[in-house]
Design a protein around this motif. Structure first.
Motif, PDB file in Angstrom:
ATOM      1  N   THR A   1       0.804  -1.215   0.000  1.00  0.00           N
ATOM      2  CA  THR A   1       0.000   0.000   0.000  1.00  0.00           C
ATOM      3  C   THR A   1       0.843   1.274   0.000  1.00  0.00           C
ATOM      4  N   SER A   2       2.150   1.155   0.229  1.00  0.00           N
ATOM      5  CA  SER A   2       2.973   2.354   0.370  1.00  0.00           C
ATOM      6  C   SER A   2       3.185   3.096  -0.947  1.00  0.00           C
TER       7      SER A   2
ATOM      8  N   ALA B   1     -18.464  -2.447   4.311  1.00  0.00           N
ATOM      9  CA  ALA B   1     -19.744  -2.808   4.920  1.00  0.00           C
ATOM     10  C   ALA B   1     -20.152  -1.842   6.025  1.00  0.00           C
ATOM     11  N   GLY B   2     -19.194  -1.314   6.756  1.00  0.00           N
ATOM     12  CA  GLY B   2     -19.504  -0.366   7.813  1.00  0.00           C
ATOM     13  C   GLY B   2     -19.324   1.077   7.397  1.00  0.00           C
ATOM     14  N   VAL B   3     -18.172   1.364   6.776  1.00  0.00           N
ATOM     15  CA  VAL B   3     -17.789   2.739   6.468  1.00  0.00           C
ATOM     16  C   VAL B   3     -18.486   3.247   5.210  1.00  0.00           C
ATOM     17  N   GLY B   4     -18.598   2.373   4.204  1.00  0.00           N
ATOM     18  CA  GLY B   4     -19.279   2.759   2.974  1.00  0.00           C
ATOM     19  C   GLY B   4     -18.381   3.065   1.806  1.00  0.00           C
ATOM     20  N   ALA B   5     -17.091   3.302   2.037  1.00  0.00           N
ATOM     21  CA  ALA B   5     -16.151   3.607   0.961  1.00  0.00           C
ATOM     22  C   ALA B   5     -14.755   3.217   1.412  1.00  0.00           C
ATOM     23  N   LYS B   6     -13.903   2.893   0.453  1.00  0.00           N
ATOM     24  CA  LYS B   6     -12.541   2.512   0.787  1.00  0.00           C
ATOM     25  C   LYS B   6     -11.665   3.760   0.885  1.00  0.00           C
TER      26      LYS B   6
ATOM     27  N   GLY C   1      -7.468   1.574   3.593  1.00  0.00           N
ATOM     28  CA  GLY C   1      -6.907   1.949   2.296  1.00  0.00           C
ATOM     29  C   GLY C   1      -7.617   3.161   1.756  1.00  0.00           C
ATOM     30  N   HIS C   2      -6.948   3.847   0.808  1.00  0.00           N
ATOM     31  CA  HIS C   2      -7.470   5.106   0.267  1.00  0.00           C
ATOM     32  C   HIS C   2      -7.938   5.007  -1.179  1.00  0.00           C
ATOM     33  N   THR C   3      -7.916   3.836  -1.788  1.00  0.00           N
ATOM     34  CA  THR C   3      -8.108   3.785  -3.236  1.00  0.00           C
ATOM     35  C   THR C   3      -9.492   4.253  -3.671  1.00  0.00           C
ATOM     36  N   GLY C   4     -10.446   4.289  -2.766  1.00  0.00           N
ATOM     37  CA  GLY C   4     -11.775   4.763  -3.131  1.00  0.00           C
ATOM     38  C   GLY C   4     -11.873   6.257  -3.320  1.00  0.00           C
ATOM     39  N   MET C   5     -10.814   7.008  -3.029  1.00  0.00           N
ATOM     40  CA  MET C   5     -10.903   8.464  -3.134  1.00  0.00           C
ATOM     41  C   MET C   5     -10.499   8.999  -4.509  1.00  0.00           C
ATOM     42  N   TYR C   6      -9.817   8.177  -5.307  1.00  0.00           N
ATOM     43  CA  TYR C   6      -9.289   8.693  -6.572  1.00  0.00           C
ATOM     44  C   TYR C   6     -10.387   8.742  -7.630  1.00  0.00           C
ATOM     45  N   PRO C   7     -10.502   9.838  -8.373  1.00  0.00           N
ATOM     46  CA  PRO C   7     -11.567   9.962  -9.379  1.00  0.00           C
ATOM     47  C   PRO C   7     -11.207   9.351 -10.728  1.00  0.00           C
ATOM     48  N   ILE C   8     -10.267   8.425 -10.750  1.00  0.00           N
ATOM     49  CA  ILE C   8      -9.745   7.881 -11.997  1.00  0.00           C
ATOM     50  C   ILE C   8     -10.824   7.115 -12.766  1.00  0.00           C
ATOM     51  N   ASN C   9     -10.949   7.422 -14.046  1.00  0.00           N
ATOM     52  CA  ASN C   9     -11.881   6.738 -14.942  1.00  0.00           C
ATOM     53  C   ASN C   9     -11.072   5.734 -15.763  1.00  0.00           C
ATOM     54  N   LYS C  10     -11.298   4.445 -15.541  1.00  0.00           N
ATOM     55  CA  LYS C  10     -10.473   3.398 -16.157  1.00  0.00           C
ATOM     56  C   LYS C  10     -11.078   2.805 -17.428  1.00  0.00           C
TER      57      LYS C  10
ATOM     58  N   SER D   1      -2.718   3.197  -1.718  1.00  0.00           N
ATOM     59  CA  SER D   1      -3.712   2.825  -0.718  1.00  0.00           C
ATOM     60  C   SER D   1      -3.314   3.340   0.658  1.00  0.00           C
ATOM     61  N   GLY D   2      -2.012   3.328   0.950  1.00  0.00           N
ATOM     62  CA  GLY D   2      -1.542   3.788   2.251  1.00  0.00           C
ATOM     63  C   GLY D   2      -1.427   5.291   2.353  1.00  0.00           C
ATOM     64  N   HIS D   3      -1.370   5.977   1.200  1.00  0.00           N
ATOM     65  CA  HIS D   3      -1.329   7.440   1.214  1.00  0.00           C
ATOM     66  C   HIS D   3      -2.275   7.981   0.158  1.00  0.00           C
TER      67      HIS D   3
END
Length: 703
Positions: free
Chosen positions: A33-34, A168-173, A350-359, A461-463
């Motif tokens: 994740t680093s 399941a709890g938080v709603g987003a990664k 992890g942070h990967t749910g924050m990126y607005p990347i369109n793949k 993911s870690g940053h």
């Protein structure tokens, strides 16, 4: 002190300039994740020297792991594949003859066309994973998959269970920023991971917090290098983390550490949760976890008394049948105490749910046909041995293109995997850097570039940085990037998508622009774009990522998979693990080694020297009871297979727990097959996921 005796601090740029060495920026591509920002010594257009962590990214903060610091060992390894090859001996014999790229790709295309004509397009299954985390070079294989209507991909081998449990709890990664703990955390809990081995940058920040006076707690089944740095090590039995979390919640509610104002505003069912955990006492949790009542109560009080308490959740949760339930239970803790309210508090997975990347362009998502079956990557053994359920009652897999992974080492149920790869009717093309265990089974082997030899871009993911990188050196021999292979095969197969006619840089630049992100050149020049969402959003103080904005103590598990209805409605110990029995009295954890990364780095001399040999770490009392001494050969096995390792008594884990670190090459075992012969391809709850740390085994002295 250094957070890791194998980490390397930055070296001043002036010193490098005086030596005449050019320093070039890059990004670590590996499955960690680093996603470290790197400074690479470029000695010439074809040669590198030392690799160092860059100071341009304050999460990397100039520190990287030993593995990547010595990357010149991999790039310039004498055993790198340099030319395409065609098999001329039996599968697995490593008997190959060199051929041209044109001939090799022609053969692959001809075989895929013939197989599809015989069985239908779904008989071809492009197979990949995270040998590189670069989005173009890793995920472009899906563009070919979708264009040709080949079998789709169900990615389960790493994060399916832990992703599900967190979301399941938080709603987003996404979650709180680890950088906050340096100055603000009162308590840091590292749960389900060993970052000394796997994510050294977590330790950089954790040790800054500890030096300032914060307490460090590690929850892990054995005494890891990370646990050695901790104030408290909670050595739970494998797969019982949820019981510990629920026992802690019992104390938090009973002794007044629950923040009821926060609970009423931000959570869905606080009264139901409080009533539920009232029946889950520390005594109950002690029987399940193997921890003492005092350990559980003391940890709960420490957590409750620390307002800015930060939990770093790791991927160990994703290795157990009940991993999603366990992850969710742990994420409930900061919701109970309101730790999210404080800088340096809350949690991160992890942070990967924050990126607005369109793949879409990268993966050809505009061509997806959801009527085509998706096959579970973790169930490769059953799939290749024609298990009807694993094949979704469809045709056999008779053609594979494999990139970025080494399933003949890393997949569970290796006996079945190897049996499947030996099938005469299975055609396999492997695009690789070395003659791996998987490449040895291939019909065609193609030489691949390494990350310093091609362009790509990376989420983390870690940053919170998104980073673009350019090739640092020229590729050696006839090595070609993944995108080249995909595009050339597309031409031969008749696959149509404009992404096949673009360069990686063009794909990156257009993808970033349609995603409203910095263009590729700007990102590269600036050293990455930081997508930090700010304190309020990253701590969910503007609401969790659900329509009602509330954290879910009661997840809708059935929404994630068919077996979700079998899971507990509220956090609990979900007892579906491979429990020890009289016949199999030990629980095996196949944990990561310090200087291997899955099967990567197993070929480098420094890693081989550091790891020595496959070793079973056992509780000293277990060794004494069985008359086992250090170095003794042990046979370890179950109904799926067996192998031989060497014993090492090791304090810091419970009786009945055995740990074998590292995915060693099969050739390093006397039996010719590695530890994953023992691990199961059973899917975790609610919808799949590999269960590498959830294995019951017997152990006996080898004859």
């Amino acid at each position: 002190m250094s957070p890791d005796d194998h980490a390397y601090p930055p070296v001043g740029r002036a010193k490098l300039q005086e030596s005449g060495t050019t320093t070039v920026p890059s990004v670590c591509p590996h499955d960690c994740t680093s996603t470290c920002a790197l400074d690479v010594e470029r000695l010439s257009n074809t040669k590198i020297g030392r690799v160092r962590g860059s100071m341009r990214n304050d999460y990397t903060a100039g520190v990287i792991c030993e593995k990547v610091a010595r990357y010149a060992e991999r790039v310039h390894h004498p055993d790198r594949l340099m030319k395409p090859m065609r098999r001329i001996g039996p599968k697995g014999s490593k008997q190959f003859a060199e051929i041209s790229w044109t001939d090799a790709l022609d053969i692959v295309a001809e075989q895929f066309i013939a197989k599809a004509r015989q069985h239908g397009a779904e008989t071809i299954w492009p197979y990949y994973y995270a040998g590189t985390m670069g989005l173009v070079q890793r995920d472009g294989i899906n563009r070919l998959r979708h264009a040709m209507k080949y079998s789709r991909w169900f990615s389960t081998i790493c994060v399916t269970l832990s992703d599900t449990g967190w979301i399941a709890g938080v709603g987003a990664k996404r979650g709180a920023d680890v950088r906050e703990i340096d100055e603000h955390a009162e308590l840091v809990v590292i749960w389900g991971g060993n970052p000394v081995n796997t994510q050294v940058n977590v330790m950089t920040h954790a040790m800054k917090a500890k030096k300032r006076g914060a307490k460090l707690v590690v929850v892990d089944p054995y005494r890891t290098g990370t646990a050695d740095q901790a104030d408290i090590h909670l050595a739970v039995r494998p797969g019982t983390d949820g019981a510990l979390a629920v026992g802690v919640m019992h104390v938090l509610f009973k002794e007044g550490y629950a923040d009821w104002d926060y609970l009423r505003k931000y959570t869905d069912a606080p009264d139901e949760l409080a009533a539920h955990v009232a029946t889950r006492t520390p005594e109950w949790a002690s029987k399940i976890t193997g921890l003492s009542v005092d350990e559980i109560v003391s940890f709960a009080r420490l957590y409750g008394q620390s307002k800015a308490s930060f939990i770093r959740c790791h991927h160990g949760f994703s290795r157990s049948r009940n991993g999603a339930a366990n992850m969710h239970a742990v994420t409930c803790l900061p919701a109970v105490t309101g730790a999210w309210k404080y800088k340096g508090g809350g949690a991160l997975y992890g942070h990967t749910g924050m990126y607005p990347i369109n793949k879409t362009l990268i993966e050809g998502l505009d061509m997806v046909d959801t009527s085509i079956r998706d096959l579970d990557q973790s169930r490769l053994g059953p799939i290749l041995t024609n298990d009807a359920a694993a094949l979704k009652n469809g045709p056999p897999v008779t053609g594979m293109l494999i990139q970025n992974t080494n399933p003949a080492m890393v997949c569970p149920e290796l006996e079945l995997v190897h049996k499947g790869f030996k099938r005469d009717d299975l055609f396999v093309c492997v695009h690789e850097q070395f003659m791996t265990e998987t490449a040895a089974f291939a019909d065609i082997v193609l030489p691949a570039t390494m990350f310093l030899e091609h362009d790509d871009f990376y989420t983390a993911s870690g940053h919170t940085f998104f980073q673009v990188t350019k090739a640092v050196i020229d590729a050696p021999g006839e090595c070609r990037e993944n995108h080249y292979v995909i595009s050339e095969l597309a031409k031969r197969l008749g696959a149509k998508h404009r992404g096949f006619d673009m360069t990686p840089w063009e794909i990156m630049d257009e993808t970033l622009k349609v995603s409203n992100m910095w263009d590729a050149e700007t990102n590269w020049q600036k050293g990455g774009q930081d997508f930090h969402l700010g304190f309020e959003t990253s701590h969910f103080l503007d609401g969790f990522a659900w329509p009602d904005k509330k954290f879910r103590f009661k997840p809708d598990w059935a929404a994630y998979g068919g077996r979700g209805k079998e899971m507990p409605a509220l956090p609990d110990h979900f007892d579906v693990i491979d429990n020890a029995t009289d016949d199999k009295p030990f629980r095996l954890v196949a944990a990561p080694a310090r200087t291997f990364l899955n099967s990567t780095f197993t070929e480098t001399p420094s890693s081989q020297k550091r790891e020595v040999r496959p070793t079973a770490l056992m509780n000293p009392d277990d060794c004494a009871a069985m008359g086992i001494v250090e170095g003794e050969r042990l046979e370890i096995g179950n109904e799926r297979g067996k192998t031989i390792v060497n014993a090492k008594p090791r304090a810091g884990q419970q009786k009945g727990v055995v740990v074998v670190e590292g995915i060693w090459p099969n050739r390093n075992f006397e039996t010719g097959i590695g530890i994953n012969a023992l691990t199961s391809a059973d899917p975790g709850w609610p919808n799949g996921g590999a269960v590498f740390h959830d294995t019951a085994v017997w152990i006996r002295k080898a004859s």
